[in-house]
Scaffold this motif. Structure first.
Motif, PDB file in Angstrom:
ATOM      1  N   SER A 169     -70.303  32.486  73.395  1.00  0.00           N
ATOM      2  CA  SER A 169     -69.525  33.714  73.195  1.00  0.00           C
ATOM      3  C   SER A 169     -68.563  33.925  74.362  1.00  0.00           C
ATOM      4  O   SER A 169     -68.739  33.398  75.462  1.00  0.00           O
ATOM      5  N   LYS A 170     -67.526  34.712  74.100  1.00  0.00           N
ATOM      6  CA  LYS A 170     -66.515  34.985  75.131  1.00  0.00           C
ATOM      7  C   LYS A 170     -67.137  35.724  76.310  1.00  0.00           C
ATOM      8  O   LYS A 170     -66.754  35.497  77.461  1.00  0.00           O
ATOM      9  N   LYS A 171     -68.092  36.602  76.044  1.00  0.00           N
ATOM     10  CA  LYS A 171     -68.755  37.351  77.119  1.00  0.00           C
ATOM     11  C   LYS A 171     -69.476  36.390  78.062  1.00  0.00           C
ATOM     12  O   LYS A 171     -69.373  36.517  79.284  1.00  0.00           O
ATOM     13  N   LYS A 172     -70.199  35.433  77.472  1.00  0.00           N
ATOM     14  CA  LYS A 172     -70.947  34.489  78.307  1.00  0.00           C
ATOM     15  C   LYS A 172     -69.992  33.619  79.109  1.00  0.00           C
ATOM     16  O   LYS A 172     -70.246  33.317  80.275  1.00  0.00           O
TER      17      LYS A 172
END
Length: 84
Positions: A66-69
């Motif tokens: 994911s982009k957050k990770k």
């Protein structure tokens, strides 16, 4: 005539002794051998299927990150995320 009957009875007694000696296996031994045979068959079958699957199936696809990770990992490494 009596000798013939005496011989016959001795042969019959020998036959009975042989039958008593080979009456059969212990039932617990038969059950134990059967269970061990089934267990061994199960384990060998699983190993063969596992080996076959490793050779023929394609490797698993990794889940997309994911982009957050990705942002968190970049911050941990000291690289600033674009747009910040």
């Amino acid at each position: 005539m009596e000798d013939e009957f005496a011989d016959r009875s001795s042969f019959e007694n020998m036959g009975n002794e042989i039958k008593e000696g080979a009456a059969g296996f212990n039932p617990a031994l038969i059950v134990l051998l059967l269970v061990l045979g089934l267990l061994l068959t199960f384990l060998i079958g699983n190993y063969v299927l596992y080996y076959y699957a490793q050779k023929t199936l394609p490797p698993k696809k990794k889940k997309p990150v994911s982009k957050k990770k990705m942002k968190r990992e970049r911050l941990k490494q000291g690289v600033s995320a674009p747009g910040e």
